[in-house]
Write an enzyme that holds these catalytic residues in place. Structure first.
Site, PDB file in Angstrom:
ATOM      1  N   TYR A 155       0.797  -1.220   0.000  1.00 12.66           N
ATOM      2  CA  TYR A 155       0.000   0.000   0.000  1.00 12.66           C
ATOM      3  C   TYR A 155       0.834   1.277   0.000  1.00 12.66           C
ATOM      4  CZ  TYR A 155      -4.661  -2.001   0.304  1.00 12.66           C
ATOM      5  OH  TYR A 155      -5.841  -2.630   0.007  1.00 12.66           O
ATOM      6  N   GLU A 241      -0.370 -31.074  11.432  1.00 13.46           N
ATOM      7  CA  GLU A 241      -0.779 -30.417  10.192  1.00 13.46           C
ATOM      8  C   GLU A 241      -2.045 -29.591  10.370  1.00 13.46           C
ATOM      9  OE1 GLU A 241      -2.605 -31.499   5.766  1.00 13.46           O
ATOM     10  OE2 GLU A 241      -1.770 -33.102   6.998  1.00 13.46           O
ATOM     11  N   ASP A 293      -2.032 -35.730   7.792  1.00 11.96           N
ATOM     12  CA  ASP A 293      -2.989 -36.604   7.118  1.00 11.96           C
ATOM     13  C   ASP A 293      -2.255 -37.676   6.326  1.00 11.96           C
ATOM     14  OD1 ASP A 293      -5.166 -35.192   8.047  1.00 11.96           O
ATOM     15  OD2 ASP A 293      -5.450 -34.016   6.214  1.00 11.96           O
TER      16      ASP A 293
END
Length: 412
Positions: A155, A241, A293
Site C-alpha cells: 500500500y 498439520e 494426514d
C-alpha cells in the site's frame, strides 16, 4: 470373540505410565543429541561441487549497508553509461533449474546461476523499477527500526505495484542480493501458526508461558528475532498439520501428561512457524514428531518443514528442521488400527499423480521406510485424515492413538 470386539478391547488397553510411554522417545532424544548435537562429531560437508547461495542472519546495520551498496552500484552504472544504457541488477536465480538438493544436509539450496534485470529492457523495466522502489522503502523501514507487513509494503505504492504479488515477489530477490534472511528485511506476514505446551520464552521483553495461554495456545509471532531465553522441560515437539487435531490436543491438555510442545501452521507452513520450529529444535535439542494426514499433501507439508521449499531455498538453513520423524497418520496405520472403510477416502487421479511424483523426490528416495509407506498409499489408492480417528471416540487420538505410538516408538 468377534474381530470388532477384539479391536475394541485392543483400543481399551491402558497406555501405561508416563515413563513407560516416553521411554523410547527419551532414547530417541539421547540418540539425536549424541549424533547431531555432539560438537566433537565431524561436521557433514556438502558434496556439491558447484557454488551455492546461502544467506545468513545479519545485523540491521549490515543489511542497511548491503542496500546502500546496491544503490551505489546503480548510481555508478548510470554515471558511467554515457550511451544511456541505464542500469541492470544481477539477481540470484530462484528458478527450478537452479535448485539443488544436498543429501548430506537433507535440504534444498540455491545454485550459482544468476539473472539480469535491466531497466532499459522493455520487458524488464517495470520489474526493475519495483525492485528499486522496494529497496528504497525497506531501507526506510530499517532506518526507523520497525517491522511492517507485506500488505503495508504494497500500500505504500499501489500505482506501481498494482498487485501485492508484485511487491511480495521482489522481497526474496532483495534478500538474495543482500545475503540476508528475509526476516532481516523486517517485513512479516500475518500470524498463522500456533503453539501450546511446555515451553516458555521472552518475547520483546514479555514473559510467555505456553501452558497458560488458554485452550487455543499462543500465536507464533512473525517477529522471531524478538524471541529469546527459550526454556522447556518437554521431551518432544508434536508438529501437527491440521488445526482441528491441534485443538483436540490443546483442549485435552495432552502436554500436561506427556511433556511436549504442540505446534501447527494450520496447513501449509508459513515462514514464521518454520523459523520457530528451527529455533526450538536447535536450542532445546529434542525430537520433532510429525502428525499429518495420510495423503500426499500431508507428506508434502512435512517435507517443507524438513527439506524446505524451492521458493525460499536460499534461506533453507534457518527455515528447515532436520531429522523430523513421521509419527502418523501413516498409510500402514489404516489397517493396523482397523480404521473403518467409511473413514477411508479414495485417492483422486491428482492425488495418485502427486504421490508418484513424491516417490521420485530425493528426500523420499533416501528414506526407504517413507517410500514404502507412500507405495502402500498409491497401491491401495486410499487416504485418510487425522480426524478419521475420531470414529473410535472424540478423545481417541489423545488417550489411545498417540500414547500407543509413543510407547511403541512407532515413528520413521
Amino acid at each position: 470373540m468377534s474381530s470388532s470386539k477384539k479391536a475394541r478391547n485392543k483400543r481399551l488397553l491402558p497406555a501405561g505410565d508416563v515413563d513407560q510411554v516416553l521411554k523410547k522417545c527419551r532414547a530417541l532424544k539421547k540418540e539425536q543429541r549424541d549424533t547431531f548435537f555432539n560438537e566433537d562429531a565431524p561436521q557433514k560437508k556438502s558434496s556439491v561441487k558447484e557454488e551455492i547461495v546461502e544467506v545468513q542472519e545479519l545485523s540491521l546495520e549490515h543489511v542497511m549497508e548491503g542496500m546502500e551498496s546496491i544503490a551505489i552500484q546503480i548510481a555508478q552504472q548510470i554515471m558511467e553509461n554515457s550511451n544511456k544504457s541505464g542500469f541492470s541488477l544481477q539477481i540470484p536465480s530462484r528458478a527450478a533449474s537452479n535448485q539443488i538438493y544436498v543429501e548430506e544436509w537433507d535440504r534444498i539450496v540455491l545454485g550459482p546461476k544468476t539473472s539480469t534485470r535491466s531497466f532499459i529492457n522493455v520487458k524488464e523495466s517495470r520489474k526493475t523499477a519495483i525492485t528499486v522502489r522496494a529497496l528504497q522503502l525497506l531501507h526506510k523501514v530499517l532506518g526507523n527500526n520497525i517491522h511492517i507487513t507485506k500488505r503495508d509494503l504494497f500500500y505504500t505504492d499501489v500505482k506501481l505495484f498494482v498487485d501485492q504479488s508484485e511487491s511480495d515477489g521482489v522481497l526474496d530477490d532483495l534478500a538474495c542480493m543482500i545475503g540476508c534472511t528475509r526476516s532481516n528485511l523486517n517485513v512479516v506476514a500475518s500470524d498463522k501458526g500456533l503453539v501450546v505446551g511446555r515451553i516458555q520464552f521472552t518475547e520483546d521483553g514479555d514473559e510467555i508461558d505456553c501452558t497458560k495461554m488458554g485452550v487455543g495456545g499462543k500465536a507464533i509471532p512473525p517477529y522471531i528475532d524478538k524471541i529469546d531465553n527459550i526454556r522447556s522441560d518437554a521431551e518432544f515437539v508434536l508438529l501437527v498439520e491440521k488445526e482441528a487435531a491441534y485443538m483436540r490436543l490443546a483442549e485435552d491438555r495432552f502436554y500436561n501428561k506427556y511433556p511436549c510442545i504442540v505446534i501447527t501452521a494450520k496447513g501449509q507452513p508459513d515462514v514464521a512457524t518454520r523459523m520457530f520450529l528451527n529455533r526450538i529444535y536447535s536450542e532445546l535439542k529434542i525430537p520433532v514428531l510429525g502428525l499429518v494426514d495420510s495423503d500426499p499433501y500431508g507428506l508434502k507439508i512435512l517435507s517443507v518443514y524438513l527439506s524446505g521449499s524451492k521458493n525460499m531455498s536460499y534461506d533453507s538453513a534457518s527455515l528447515t528442521t532436520p531429522n523430523i520423524q513421521w509419527l502418523g497418520l501413516r498409510p500402514s496405520d489404516l489397517n493396523k488400527y482397523n480404521l473403518p472403510d467409511q473413514c477411508r477416502l479414495d485417492m483422486t487421479p491428482t492425488d495418485i499423480k502427486m504421490g508418484k511424483e513424491l516417490l521420485r523426490e530425493s528426500f523420499i528416495a533416501k528414506n526407504p521406510k517413507w517410500a514404502k509407506e507412500l507405495e502402500i498409499m498409491i497401491n491401495t489408492k486410499q487416504k485418510a485424515e487425522i480426524q478419521a480417528l475420531s470414529s473410535f471416540g472424540f478423545q481417541y487420538i489423545t488417550e489411545e492413538y498417540l500414547p500407543r505410538k509413543l510407547r511403541e516408538g512407532d515413528w520413521i
